[in-house]
Design a protein around this motif. Structure first.
Motif, PDB file in Angstrom:
ATOM      1  N   GLN A  53       0.843  -1.188   0.000  1.00 20.88           N
ATOM      2  CA  GLN A  53       0.000   0.000   0.000  1.00 20.88           C
ATOM      3  C   GLN A  53       0.885   1.247   0.000  1.00 20.88           C
ATOM      4  O   GLN A  53       1.866   1.329   0.758  1.00 20.88           O
ATOM      5  CB  GLN A  53      -0.908   0.006   1.236  1.00 20.88           C
ATOM      6  N   VAL A  54       0.533   2.199  -0.863  1.00 22.47           N
ATOM      7  CA  VAL A  54       1.257   3.472  -0.936  1.00 22.47           C
ATOM      8  C   VAL A  54       0.282   4.581  -0.579  1.00 22.47           C
ATOM      9  O   VAL A  54      -0.794   4.670  -1.157  1.00 22.47           O
ATOM     10  CB  VAL A  54       1.830   3.710  -2.337  1.00 22.47           C
ATOM     11  N   GLN A  55       0.657   5.402   0.361  1.00 19.70           N
ATOM     12  CA  GLN A  55      -0.164   6.555   0.713  1.00 19.70           C
ATOM     13  C   GLN A  55       0.459   7.804   0.102  1.00 19.70           C
ATOM     14  O   GLN A  55       1.671   8.030   0.213  1.00 19.70           O
ATOM     15  CB  GLN A  55      -0.278   6.692   2.221  1.00 19.70           C
ATOM     16  N   LEU A  56      -0.383   8.601  -0.546  1.00 13.93           N
ATOM     17  CA  LEU A  56       0.070   9.799  -1.233  1.00 13.93           C
ATOM     18  C   LEU A  56      -0.668  11.010  -0.680  1.00 13.93           C
ATOM     19  O   LEU A  56      -1.886  10.969  -0.508  1.00 13.93           O
ATOM     20  CB  LEU A  56      -0.197   9.684  -2.732  1.00 13.93           C
ATOM     21  N   VAL A  57       0.071  12.073  -0.424  1.00 21.56           N
ATOM     22  CA  VAL A  57      -0.526  13.298   0.100  1.00 21.56           C
ATOM     23  C   VAL A  57      -0.043  14.476  -0.733  1.00 21.56           C
ATOM     24  O   VAL A  57       1.157  14.763  -0.780  1.00 21.56           O
ATOM     25  CB  VAL A  57      -0.154  13.519   1.582  1.00 21.56           C
ATOM     26  N   GLU A  58      -1.003  15.137  -1.399  1.00 19.95           N
ATOM     27  CA  GLU A  58      -0.683  16.298  -2.225  1.00 19.95           C
ATOM     28  C   GLU A  58      -0.768  17.582  -1.404  1.00 19.95           C
ATOM     29  O   GLU A  58      -1.525  17.665  -0.431  1.00 19.95           O
ATOM     30  CB  GLU A  58      -1.648  16.423  -3.408  1.00 19.95           C
ATOM     31  N   SER A  59      -0.007  18.576  -1.851  1.00 22.87           N
ATOM     32  CA  SER A  59      -0.076  19.900  -1.243  1.00 22.87           C
ATOM     33  C   SER A  59       0.323  20.933  -2.286  1.00 22.87           C
ATOM     34  O   SER A  59       0.885  20.580  -3.329  1.00 22.87           O
ATOM     35  CB  SER A  59       0.853  19.994  -0.021  1.00 22.87           C
ATOM     36  N   GLY A  60       0.026  22.194  -1.984  1.00 24.40           N
ATOM     37  CA  GLY A  60       0.479  23.270  -2.844  1.00 24.40           C
ATOM     38  C   GLY A  60      -0.572  23.892  -3.726  1.00 24.40           C
ATOM     39  O   GLY A  60      -0.293  24.858  -4.445  1.00 24.40           O
ATOM     40  N   GLY A  61      -1.786  23.364  -3.711  1.00 25.43           N
ATOM     41  CA  GLY A  61      -2.829  23.965  -4.524  1.00 25.43           C
ATOM     42  C   GLY A  61      -3.278  25.295  -3.962  1.00 25.43           C
ATOM     43  O   GLY A  61      -2.879  25.704  -2.875  1.00 25.43           O
TER      44      GLY A  61
ATOM     45  N   ALA B  14       5.058  10.547  -0.704  1.00 25.67           N
ATOM     46  CA  ALA B  14       4.674   9.139  -0.729  1.00 25.67           C
ATOM     47  C   ALA B  14       5.220   8.412   0.484  1.00 25.67           C
ATOM     48  O   ALA B  14       6.309   8.713   0.967  1.00 25.67           O
ATOM     49  CB  ALA B  14       5.191   8.480  -2.005  1.00 25.67           C
ATOM     50  N   SER B  15       4.461   7.423   0.943  1.00 30.05           N
ATOM     51  CA  SER B  15       4.829   6.722   2.162  1.00 30.05           C
ATOM     52  C   SER B  15       5.801   5.577   1.926  1.00 30.05           C
ATOM     53  O   SER B  15       6.484   5.137   2.829  1.00 30.05           O
ATOM     54  CB  SER B  15       3.583   6.170   2.849  1.00 30.05           C
ATOM     55  N   LYS B  16       5.826   5.091   0.681  1.00 35.76           N
ATOM     56  CA  LYS B  16       6.564   3.868   0.417  1.00 35.76           C
ATOM     57  C   LYS B  16       8.058   4.105   0.346  1.00 35.76           C
ATOM     58  O   LYS B  16       8.535   5.021  -0.325  1.00 35.76           O
ATOM     59  CB  LYS B  16       6.081   3.272  -0.900  1.00 35.76           C
TER      60      LYS B  16
END
Length: 115
Positions: A1-9, A24-26
């Motif tokens: 499982q890979v957790q992705l968190v976007e920012s900057g919008g 990314a968490s991986k």
């Protein structure tokens, strides 16, 4: 499982710039093909740019010359530098990670281009 968190919008005027980041968490992030997609209200989700494990990039025609995708494997991040933004770039931008026919998605970050 890979957790992705976007920012900057955020909100930006036409012609302006924004930088999106995706963490990314991986720990084996470097082996994944990373990409940015976007989905405007009422429309399908479209590919914006990809970068594979070797650093090769592909861009949608609509963003060529304006957007730059990059990755930092040491920091497990992928970035999207957006310049010369247009009204039609308004969308929710999603980060994705793909490997072995499995795709993981972030929650998305809103980019609004408005005067």
């Amino acid at each position: 499982q890979v957790q992705l968190v976007e920012s900057g919008g955020g909100l930006v005027q036409p012609g302006g710039s924004l930088r999106l980041s995706c963490g990314a968490s991986k720990t084996i992030f470097s082996t994944y093909t990373m990409a940015w997609y976007r989905q405007a209200h009422g429309k399908q989700r479209d590919l914006v740019a990809t970068i594979d494990s070797g650093g090769r990039t592909i861009y949608a025609n609509s963003v060529k010359g304006r957007f730059t995708i990059s990755r930092d494997n040491a920091q497990n991040t992928v970035n999207l530098q957006m310049t010369s933004l247009k009204f039609e770039d308004t969308a929710v931008y999603y980060c994705s990670a793909n490997r072995d026919f499995t795709t993981y998605w972030g929650q998305g970050t809103q980019v609004t281009v408005s005067s």
